[in-house]
Design an enzyme around this catalytic site. Structure first.
Site, short mmCIF file in Angstrom:
data_model
loop_
_atom_site.label_atom_id
_atom_site.label_comp_id
_atom_site.label_asym_id
_atom_site.label_seq_id
_atom_site.Cartn_x
_atom_site.Cartn_y
_atom_site.Cartn_z
N HIS A 37 0.84 -1.21 0.00
CA HIS A 37 0.00 0.00 0.00
C HIS A 37 0.87 1.26 0.00
O HIS A 37 0.60 2.21 -0.71
CB HIS A 37 -0.88 0.04 1.26
CG HIS A 37 -1.88 -1.07 1.36
ND1 HIS A 37 -1.80 -2.07 2.30
CD2 HIS A 37 -2.99 -1.34 0.64
CE1 HIS A 37 -2.83 -2.88 2.17
NE2 HIS A 37 -3.57 -2.49 1.16
N ASP A 150 -3.69 -7.05 -8.08
CA ASP A 150 -5.11 -7.32 -8.36
C ASP A 150 -5.34 -6.92 -9.82
O ASP A 150 -5.97 -5.91 -10.12
CB ASP A 150 -5.98 -6.51 -7.40
CG ASP A 150 -5.72 -6.92 -5.95
OD1 ASP A 150 -6.15 -8.01 -5.57
OD2 ASP A 150 -5.04 -6.16 -5.22
P1 AMP Z 1 -6.63 -3.59 -0.51
O1 AMP Z 1 -6.41 -2.82 0.75
O2 AMP Z 1 -6.27 -5.04 -0.41
O3 AMP Z 1 -7.99 -3.34 -1.13
O4 AMP Z 1 -5.58 -3.02 -1.54
C1 AMP Z 1 -5.54 -1.63 -1.82
C2 AMP Z 1 -4.65 -1.43 -3.02
O5 AMP Z 1 -3.34 -1.93 -2.73
C3 AMP Z 1 -5.15 -2.19 -4.27
O6 AMP Z 1 -4.98 -1.37 -5.40
C4 AMP Z 1 -4.23 -3.39 -4.31
O7 AMP Z 1 -4.05 -3.88 -5.62
C5 AMP Z 1 -2.93 -2.80 -3.78
N1 AMP Z 1 -2.03 -3.82 -3.26
C6 AMP Z 1 -2.35 -4.87 -2.46
N2 AMP Z 1 -1.26 -5.64 -2.23
C7 AMP Z 1 -0.24 -5.06 -2.90
C8 AMP Z 1 1.15 -5.39 -3.06
N3 AMP Z 1 1.68 -6.47 -2.48
N4 AMP Z 1 1.92 -4.57 -3.83
C9 AMP Z 1 1.38 -3.47 -4.42
N5 AMP Z 1 0.08 -3.11 -4.31
C10 AMP Z 1 -0.72 -3.89 -3.56
#
Ligand code: AMP
Length: 282
Positions: A37, A150
């Site tokens: 994030h 994602d």
């Molecule tokens: P989430 O909190 O899981 O909804 O993720 C929020 C954002 O962070 C989304 O755009 C995800 O694709 C991105 N994200 C989650 N894991 C990672 C990671 N390991 N590396 C980069 N971005 C990520």
């Protein structure tokens, strides 16, 4: 750093930035923040002169109420990390703020949302576009950053922004990984120690698939077999989804690889579903 819980407060804080001629880079998250994030926050800051992060565990993208309840939450830690990262505004709405009683509007990319991972999790991407649309209307960003991890979600968002003529630039951020290669995810902390060790198989299978793709005449089936065999060799892992599609339109691909190929996998460990992805250039 301004902490806003109501739409009105968030709009006022965004208007303050606009008055200072600052552009807005936005990162929507569901909290339980990790370095993945924070790497998106840095990308937002590199592409705009201020940054807004939302933390909202969006109920409409969870098919399973238990999964929603178990989603990790740690607001104090998240706020400390975002403060340290130099974020200007954090938007922390509750569910009634985003979906007031009587709310009935959905936003859906009808093709992309209902294929591939969308079939494993029916309604998931409709929930994502419905919430991101509302968050964009509140934060009014110039650019917004989403993780390539994602991958289908990133494509769904790009499609929505294109189709609805939304004045928001979408930036994809590379996947951040733990030292052993496991893609960072808020779900990783729910894995048992044994499953955590076994989960390295996702990245390993993608590495092996990429190496296979580099050999002359490699076909999509060769790649699929590498993934299937590698995951099958890990007894704790269950392969739930394997999609091998064109990197831009997510269309099916067959035969020798002659155009950029996106491999998307979802693998279950006990009751935790992990996903990972790789784009391979022929
Ligand atoms: P989430 O909190 O899981 O909804 O993720 C929020 C954002 O962070 C989304 O755009 C995800 O694709 C991105 N994200 C989650 N894991 C990672 C990671 N390991 N590396 C980069 N971005 C990520």
């Amino acid at each position: 750093m301004k902490i806003c819980r109501s739409i009105k407060d968030c709009r006022v804080a965004v208007a303050d930035l606009r008055r200072q001629d600052r552009s807005i880079g936005f990162v929507p998250t569901m909290g339980a923040l990790h370095d993945g994030h924070l790497s998106l926050v840095r990308l937002a800051q590199a592409n705009a002169t201020s940054s807004v992060v939302s933390i909202f565990v969006n109920p409409t993208q969870f098919g399973d109420a238990a999964d929603l309840d178990l989603y990790p939450r740690d607001e104090d830690r998240d706020l400390a990390l975002l403060h340290k990262a130099g974020v200007d505004i954090v938007f922390l709405p509750d569910a009634d703020t985003i979906y007031p009683p009587g709310d009935e509007t959905i936003v859906e990319t009808t093709r992309l949302a209902n294929m591939l991972h969308g079939k494993v999790r029916p309604g998931h991407f409709r929930g994502v576009t419905s919430v991101v649309n509302r968050l964009f209307n509140i934060a009014q960003p110039d650019v917004a950053v989403f993780g390539e991890k994602d991958y289908q979600q990133l494509m769904v968002i790009r499609q929505m922004v294109h189709d609805l003529h939304m004045p928001v630039g979408i930036i994809g951020g590379p996947t951040r990984r733990e030292a052993d290669g496991l893609a960072m995810s808020s779900r990783n902390q729910r894995l048992s120690p044994a499953d955590r060790l076994a989960a390295v198989v996702l990245n390993r299978s993608l590495d092996l698939a990429e190496a296979r793709a580099c050999s002359t005449g490699a076909t999509v089936d060769d790649i699929r077999n590498v993934i299937i065999d590698t995951i099958a060799a890990e007894p704790r892992a269950k392969l739930c989804g394997l999609d091998t599609v064109t990197a831009d339109g997510l269309n099916s691909l067959h035969g020798v690889i002659i155009e950029p190929l996106a491999i998307m996998i979802s693998v279950q460990f006990s009751d935790i579903l992990l996903i990972d992805q790789r784009v391979i250039q022929p």
